[in-house]
Design an enzyme around this catalytic site. Structure first.
Site, PDB file in Angstrom:
ATOM      1  N   LYS A 265      -7.653  -7.709  24.205  1.00  0.00           N
ATOM      2  CA  LYS A 265      -8.757  -7.447  25.272  1.00  0.00           C
ATOM      3  C   LYS A 265     -10.181  -8.124  25.074  1.00  0.00           C
ATOM      4  O   LYS A 265     -10.205  -8.816  24.037  1.00  0.00           O
ATOM      5  CB  LYS A 265      -9.132  -5.777  24.925  1.00  0.00           C
ATOM      6  CG  LYS A 265      -8.055  -4.725  25.506  1.00  0.00           C
ATOM      7  CD  LYS A 265      -8.422  -3.194  24.976  1.00  0.00           C
ATOM      8  CE  LYS A 265      -7.691  -2.263  25.135  1.00  0.00           C
ATOM      9  NZ  LYS A 265      -7.442  -2.038  26.813  1.00  0.00           N
ATOM     10  N   ARG A 339       2.479   3.587  26.960  1.00  0.00           N
ATOM     11  CA  ARG A 339       3.751   4.083  27.561  1.00  0.00           C
ATOM     12  C   ARG A 339       4.833   3.681  26.585  1.00  0.00           C
ATOM     13  O   ARG A 339       5.925   4.369  26.658  1.00  0.00           O
ATOM     14  CB  ARG A 339       4.102   3.513  28.688  1.00  0.00           C
ATOM     15  CG  ARG A 339       3.947   1.796  29.003  1.00  0.00           C
ATOM     16  CD  ARG A 339       3.685   1.450  30.351  1.00  0.00           C
ATOM     17  NE  ARG A 339       2.275   1.528  30.772  1.00  0.00           N
ATOM     18  CZ  ARG A 339       1.558   0.935  31.827  1.00  0.00           C
ATOM     19  NH1 ARG A 339       2.406   0.531  32.979  1.00  0.00           N
ATOM     20  NH2 ARG A 339       0.329   1.082  32.088  1.00  0.00           N
TER      21      ARG A 339
HETATM   22  N1  BES Z   1      -5.940   2.138  25.989  1.00  0.00           N
HETATM   23  C1  BES Z   1      -5.865   1.793  27.117  1.00  0.00           C
HETATM   24  C2  BES Z   1      -6.489   2.482  28.334  1.00  0.00           C
HETATM   25  C3  BES Z   1      -7.938   3.004  28.163  1.00  0.00           C
HETATM   26  C4  BES Z   1      -8.820   2.164  28.767  1.00  0.00           C
HETATM   27  C5  BES Z   1      -8.408   4.102  27.570  1.00  0.00           C
HETATM   28  C6  BES Z   1     -10.350   2.629  28.923  1.00  0.00           C
HETATM   29  C7  BES Z   1      -9.635   4.439  27.543  1.00  0.00           C
HETATM   30  C8  BES Z   1     -10.583   3.680  28.153  1.00  0.00           C
HETATM   31  C9  BES Z   1      -4.473   1.371  27.645  1.00  0.00           C
HETATM   32  O1  BES Z   1      -3.515   0.960  26.411  1.00  0.00           O
HETATM   33  C10 BES Z   1      -4.589  -0.034  28.313  1.00  0.00           C
HETATM   34  O2  BES Z   1      -5.017  -1.008  27.798  1.00  0.00           O
HETATM   35  N2  BES Z   1      -4.214   0.060  29.561  1.00  0.00           N
HETATM   36  C11 BES Z   1      -4.328  -1.158  30.491  1.00  0.00           C
HETATM   37  C12 BES Z   1      -2.988  -1.241  31.176  1.00  0.00           C
HETATM   38  C13 BES Z   1      -2.888  -2.252  31.870  1.00  0.00           C
HETATM   39  C14 BES Z   1      -2.605  -3.558  30.762  1.00  0.00           C
HETATM   40  C15 BES Z   1      -1.644  -2.207  32.877  1.00  0.00           C
HETATM   41  C16 BES Z   1      -5.537  -1.021  31.277  1.00  0.00           C
HETATM   42  O3  BES Z   1      -5.767  -0.090  31.825  1.00  0.00           O
HETATM   43  O4  BES Z   1      -6.117  -1.880  31.549  1.00  0.00           O
HETATM   44 MN    MN Z   2      -3.876  -1.024  25.740  1.00  0.00          MN
END
Ligand code: BES
Ligand code: MN
Ligand code: ZN
Length: 488
Positions: A265, A339
């Site tokens: 990230k 997931r």
């Molecule tokens: N933990 C994150 C989702 C999240 C984002 C929670 C902001 C709380 C606040 C999750 O694991 C994630 O990174 N999701 C990605 C999915 C994508 C890679 C398909 C996302 O939402 O960008």
């Molecule tokens: Mn994630």
């Protein structure tokens, strides 16, 4: 755990009001009707209360909020709050009044005159919830919070209801503490230890370690934790308060920190990913509440505790992994890790418990925040009956929840060239394709709800019943669902 405010319930004692120390509060109807305590305080303050409710200032006060008078003549109290509330308030208004009282109170002692007002236990719940603060890591000396005394007409009727309300507050606090805790403190091991300590409340708690998880075939879950020094764990919590009926299963994503893994990230805001165990936090809080109030229901909580870190051993984009169910997954993006954790523990929960229903909770997608903001969690379900019951419970507890669609056309987006499915479905409908991924691990006969709580688990501004930070969203709705639909 952050301490609950201590609240005592006593029979109304009008003669004690003049000398009450700390802060004093009375309840007045929107049209200005005073109850006996209100009349006594009005007399002691030489009609200050009557002048307030006749003024324009009173019209501007919203129901559930109050008007503060500092150092009122005729009272020993340092401040008086006149709260606007119907004699038979809605649950939401009663809790809002409680929240107003919490803010007025600060750390001082508070005497509240609730008289014959209905829903005194909800006022107490609002008070307790809004008095929460997470200050474990502040080194400055903190004054101890003084308690609350609620004067009411029939304390013996209020006390048992308040008992239940405090069991709910304790579950919410447990969730909030877990979600607020930084990841260097709340490691997977510390999380599991805090859950194990709940055996004191009569819960059965099992901690499954990596070797057992490998034995069970939970490879997608293990793949997420591969890059971390903290061992992956699955914790199973059982509350057997019912008969021999099949349990309700609550399943939670417990990513104690989500760096994204090799699909790292960006730095900005990454610190917020301490809350990525929010789903597991809610499951844990609900289990605590059920145990504290000795719910007459069978409920099992299963949480997957992992840390998503980049490392030489971490899972790579392109890796193909076999889930416990047997289906293979191509990991396109290591940041879509939630997931991968859930699919294995959802399968495990169904294989082991054949649950009457299954509800998973996860801070799963940023996309749900784009869609629903911080007001509503996303509700995805294969069952109109179960999702209807949940939406009703969430509505009754004023926790925002909104149903989202599922369908084959979304499911197709998960196609992979090399494996049974990919772990992402592209930018479009990101929250729905995440839910579709999960549904592939739900048996046809299992009524199921997926709750995407990424937007509601922790927020940057205060809410009705919580300061900024962790909200504990979902503990009240799920406890209500159990109470209304699963208790004998
Ligand atoms: N933990 C994150 C989702 C999240 C984002 C929670 C902001 C709380 C606040 C999750 O694991 C994630 O990174 N999701 C990605 C999915 C994508 C890679 C398909 C996302 O939402 O960008
Ligand atoms: Mn994630
Ligand atoms: Zn995540």
């Amino acid at each position: 755990m952050t301490d609950l405010l201590s609240i005592d319930y006593v029979e109304t004692d009008l003669d004690a009001l003049a000398d009450a120390d700390g802060k004093l509060a009375i309840l007045v109807t929107p049209d200005g009707k005073l109850d006996p305590a209100g009349r006594r305080v009005n007399r002691l303050t030489k009609q200050a209360v009557a002048r307030l409710v006749d003024s324009e200032a009173w019209e501007k006060v919203k129901t559930g909020e109050g008007f503060t008078m500092g150092f009122p003549a005729g009272l020993a109290a340092e401040a008086l709050l006149v709260v606007k509330l119907d004699r038979r308030p809605s649950v939401a208004d009663a809790r809002k009044a409680g929240a107003s009282l919490a803010k007025f109170k600060g750390k001082a002692a508070l005497t509240l005159c609730a008289g014959a007002y209905q829903r005194a236990a909800d006022i107490a719940l609002g008070l307790a919830l809004r008095a929460y603060g997470f200050d474990d890591h502040l080194t400055k000396e903190k004054p101890e919070a003084k308690g609350v005394t609620i004067h009411c007409a029939k304390p013996d009727e209020v006390k048992p209801e308040a008992e239940t309300a405090m069991a709910v507050a304790e579950g919410v606090f447990f969730t909030r503490d877990l979600v607020n805790e930084p990841a260097n403190v709340l490691t997977t091991t510390e999380f599991a230890n805090r859950l194990s300590a709940m055996t004191d409340l009569g819960l059965e708690v099992e901690v499954l370690e990596e070797a057992e998880l490998a034995e069970l075939g939970m490879r997608t879950l293990l793949a997420v934790g591969e890059g971390s020094e903290s061992p992956s764990k699955v914790v199973v919590m059982k509350w057997n308060g019912g008969g021999d009926e099949k349990p309700l299963a609550l399943v939670g994503k417990g990513v104690v920190f989500d760096t994204g893994g090799i699909s790292l990230k960006p730095a900005g805001g990454m610190e917020d990913m301490t809350m990525d165990m929010g789903g597991a936090g809610v499951v844990s809080g609900v289990m605590r509440t059920l145990a504290r109030r000795k719910a007459k229901a069978n409920v099992v909580g299963v949480v997957g505790l992992v840390e998503n870190m980049p490392d030489g051993r971490a899972t790579r984009p392109g890796d193909v992994i076999r889930s416990m169910k047997g289906d293979t997954v191509e990991v396109i993006n290591t940041d879509a890790e939630g997931r991968l954790v859930l699919c294995d523990i959802m399968w495990y929960a169904q294989e082991r418990f054949e649950p009457a229903g299954m509800i998973d909770l996860a801070t799963l997608t940023g996309a749900i925040i784009i869609g629903l903001g911080h007001e509503n969690a996303g509700v995805f379900s294969n069952s109109d009956a179960l999702s209807g019951a949940f939406l009703k419970a969430a509505g009754a507890e004023n926790e925002g929840a909104w149903r989202m669609p599922l369908g084959d056309a979304y499911d197709k987006l998960l196609k992979s060239r090399v494996a049974d499915m990919a772990n992402v479905g592209g930018r479009a409908a990101g929250s729905i394709t995440a839910a579709q991924f999960l549904q592939r691990f739900v048996k046809d006969e299992t009524p199921w709800i997926h709750l995407d709580i990424a937007g509601v688990a922790s927020v940057k501004s205060e809410t009705a019943l919580a300061p900024k930070g962790a909200t504990g969203w979902g503990v009240m709705a799920l406890d209500r669902l159990v109470r209304d639909d699963y208790e004998s």
